[in-house]
Design a protein around this motif. Structure first.
Motif, PDB file in Angstrom:
ATOM      1  N   VAL A   1      65.494  40.316  51.924  1.00 14.27           N
ATOM      2  CA  VAL A   1      65.627  38.783  52.001  1.00 14.27           C
ATOM      3  C   VAL A   1      66.823  38.476  51.232  1.00 14.27           C
ATOM      4  O   VAL A   1      66.898  38.877  49.997  1.00 14.27           O
ATOM      5  CB  VAL A   1      64.372  38.172  51.499  1.00 14.27           C
ATOM      6  CG1 VAL A   1      63.969  38.342  50.193  1.00 14.27           C
ATOM      7  CG2 VAL A   1      64.750  36.761  51.788  1.00 14.27           C
ATOM      8  N   THR A   2      67.815  37.705  51.787  1.00  8.40           N
ATOM      9  CA  THR A   2      69.092  37.441  51.201  1.00  8.40           C
ATOM     10  C   THR A   2      68.944  35.693  51.040  1.00  8.40           C
ATOM     11  O   THR A   2      68.529  34.979  52.185  1.00  8.40           O
ATOM     12  CB  THR A   2      70.340  37.747  51.892  1.00  8.40           C
ATOM     13  OG1 THR A   2      70.216  39.260  51.734  1.00  8.40           O
ATOM     14  CG2 THR A   2      71.595  37.006  51.151  1.00  8.40           C
ATOM     15  N   PHE A   3      69.436  35.148  50.083  1.00  9.88           N
ATOM     16  CA  PHE A   3      69.477  33.813  49.896  1.00  9.88           C
ATOM     17  C   PHE A   3      70.751  33.030  49.849  1.00  9.88           C
ATOM     18  O   PHE A   3      71.553  33.473  49.169  1.00  9.88           O
ATOM     19  CB  PHE A   3      68.556  33.373  48.501  1.00  9.88           C
ATOM     20  CG  PHE A   3      67.401  33.756  48.293  1.00  9.88           C
ATOM     21  CD1 PHE A   3      66.268  32.977  49.026  1.00  9.88           C
ATOM     22  CD2 PHE A   3      67.105  34.893  47.743  1.00  9.88           C
ATOM     23  CE1 PHE A   3      65.114  33.310  49.024  1.00  9.88           C
ATOM     24  CE2 PHE A   3      65.579  35.346  47.760  1.00  9.88           C
ATOM     25  CZ  PHE A   3      64.631  34.531  48.317  1.00  9.88           C
ATOM     26  N   ASP A   4      70.940  32.141  50.828  1.00 13.23           N
ATOM     27  CA  ASP A   4      72.279  31.428  50.954  1.00 13.23           C
ATOM     28  C   ASP A   4      72.171  30.209  50.087  1.00 13.23           C
ATOM     29  O   ASP A   4      71.440  29.325  50.586  1.00 13.23           O
ATOM     30  CB  ASP A   4      72.489  31.325  52.391  1.00 13.23           C
ATOM     31  CG  ASP A   4      74.038  30.649  52.752  1.00 13.23           C
ATOM     32  OD1 ASP A   4      74.565  30.042  51.426  1.00 13.23           O
ATOM     33  OD2 ASP A   4      74.341  30.363  53.822  1.00 13.23           O
ATOM     34  N   TYR A   5      72.683  30.215  49.057  1.00 13.00           N
ATOM     35  CA  TYR A   5      72.515  29.166  48.134  1.00 13.00           C
ATOM     36  C   TYR A   5      73.832  28.448  47.715  1.00 13.00           C
ATOM     37  O   TYR A   5      74.175  27.690  47.016  1.00 13.00           O
ATOM     38  CB  TYR A   5      71.836  29.572  46.687  1.00 13.00           C
ATOM     39  CG  TYR A   5      72.805  30.582  45.917  1.00 13.00           C
ATOM     40  CD1 TYR A   5      73.427  30.228  44.677  1.00 13.00           C
ATOM     41  CD2 TYR A   5      72.466  31.933  46.208  1.00 13.00           C
ATOM     42  CE1 TYR A   5      74.171  31.127  44.168  1.00 13.00           C
ATOM     43  CE2 TYR A   5      73.276  32.880  45.413  1.00 13.00           C
ATOM     44  CZ  TYR A   5      73.902  32.550  44.291  1.00 13.00           C
ATOM     45  OH  TYR A   5      74.728  33.420  43.555  1.00 13.00           O
ATOM     46  N   GLY A   6      74.832  28.621  48.897  1.00  8.20           N
ATOM     47  CA  GLY A   6      76.126  27.910  48.797  1.00  8.20           C
ATOM     48  C   GLY A   6      77.287  29.001  47.763  1.00  8.20           C
ATOM     49  O   GLY A   6      77.979  28.223  47.559  1.00  8.20           O
ATOM     50  N   GLN A   7      76.714  30.146  47.722  1.00  7.84           N
ATOM     51  CA  GLN A   7      77.818  31.100  46.721  1.00  7.84           C
ATOM     52  C   GLN A   7      79.229  30.957  47.344  1.00  7.84           C
ATOM     53  O   GLN A   7      79.497  30.782  48.412  1.00  7.84           O
ATOM     54  CB  GLN A   7      77.262  32.476  46.756  1.00  7.84           C
ATOM     55  CG  GLN A   7      76.867  33.261  47.912  1.00  7.84           C
ATOM     56  CD  GLN A   7      75.468  32.984  48.329  1.00  7.84           C
ATOM     57  OE1 GLN A   7      74.878  31.756  48.797  1.00  7.84           O
ATOM     58  NE2 GLN A   7      74.767  34.303  48.410  1.00  7.84           N
ATOM     59  N   LYS A   8      80.196  30.907  46.497  1.00  6.91           N
ATOM     60  CA  LYS A   8      81.669  31.119  46.912  1.00  6.91           C
ATOM     61  C   LYS A   8      82.052  31.927  47.810  1.00  6.91           C
ATOM     62  O   LYS A   8      82.688  31.540  48.844  1.00  6.91           O
ATOM     63  CB  LYS A   8      82.491  31.181  45.587  1.00  6.91           C
ATOM     64  CG  LYS A   8      82.488  29.852  44.772  1.00  6.91           C
ATOM     65  CD  LYS A   8      83.662  29.854  43.604  1.00  6.91           C
ATOM     66  CE  LYS A   8      83.359  30.866  42.507  1.00  6.91           C
ATOM     67  NZ  LYS A   8      84.459  30.652  41.606  1.00  6.91           N
TER      68      LYS A   8
END
Length: 219
Positions: A33-40
């Motif tokens: 599972v990978t989280f897209d938290y708005g990383q640059k």
């Protein structure tokens, strides 16, 4: 004998990819599972996706954009430059609540897919002072997750007491050192493999590799 099923919290970086290969040797079935938290650097998510595809591992990507709104920092804002922090202060790459939320949502996902094991690449040794990388935090969260869902999850932290030299050693032991070196993204400036060589993450990673290769008698 391999245990049942595990979910690996997976960023496509050195640590989580090493954990993925570790988990594939320990468990009968592994999902990531990978989280897209708005990383640059969206390339981080692409790296994770590519590695999971190459290994034939099911890959979940979850939207965690709310974290970006609540915790602006050097990993989510172009306007904030990476600062290692003065002595006693946390670096501005620390994202408050990140591991708490990531592991909590990984636990929810694990319940849905029938996994009892969660694997994360946190480490007390090279953790930049991040409080959510400590063993005490992980143990506490493990109890909380189990109580909150009336489940018996086990959170595994295979890198907890390894420095970066030790992480490279583990990847070599697993037979994947070259894959980790060439395919992963750890760099704060979004450059794959050996990275920019200048940011704190690259310095830590590359220094660990140099130490490990010197120990082995390689250049």
């Amino acid at each position: 004998m391999k245990k049942d099923k595990a979910i690996v919290v997976f960023s496509g970086g050195q640590d989580s990819t090493t954990c993925l290969f570790w988990a594939m040797q320990k468990f009968k079935e592994v999902e990531t599972v990978t989280f897209d938290y708005g990383q640059k650097h969206k390339l981080e998510i692409e790296c994770a996706k590519e590695i999971a595809e190459d290994l034939g591992v099911k890959h979940h990507i979850l939207d965690m954009s709310l974290l970006n709104q609540l915790a602006p920092n050097a990993l989510t804002r172009e306007s904030i430059e990476v600062d290692e922090g003065d002595e006693g202060e946390l670096p501005n790459t620390f994202v408050p609540g990140r591991n708490l939320l990531f592991l909590s949502f990984a636990g929810v996902l694990a319940k849905q897919v029938g996994a009892k094991h969660l694997v994360t690449g946190v480490s007390e040794t090279d953790f930049s002072g991040y409080p959510d990388c400590r063993d005490t935090f992980i143990k506490s969260l493990n109890v909380t997750l189990n109580l909150s869902m009336d489940e018996v999850f086990v959170i595994h932290t295979p890198l907890m007491y390894l420095d970066k030299k030790g992480v490279w050693g583990l990847s070599d032991e697993l037979g994947v050192l070259d894959i980790i070196r060439e395919k992963t993204l750890t760099c704060y400036n979004g450059i794959k493999a050996d990275g920019c060589g200048e940011c704190p993450a690259c310095k830590l990673r590359n220094h660990g590799l140099e130490q490990y290769l010197l120990n082995k008698g390689e250049k």
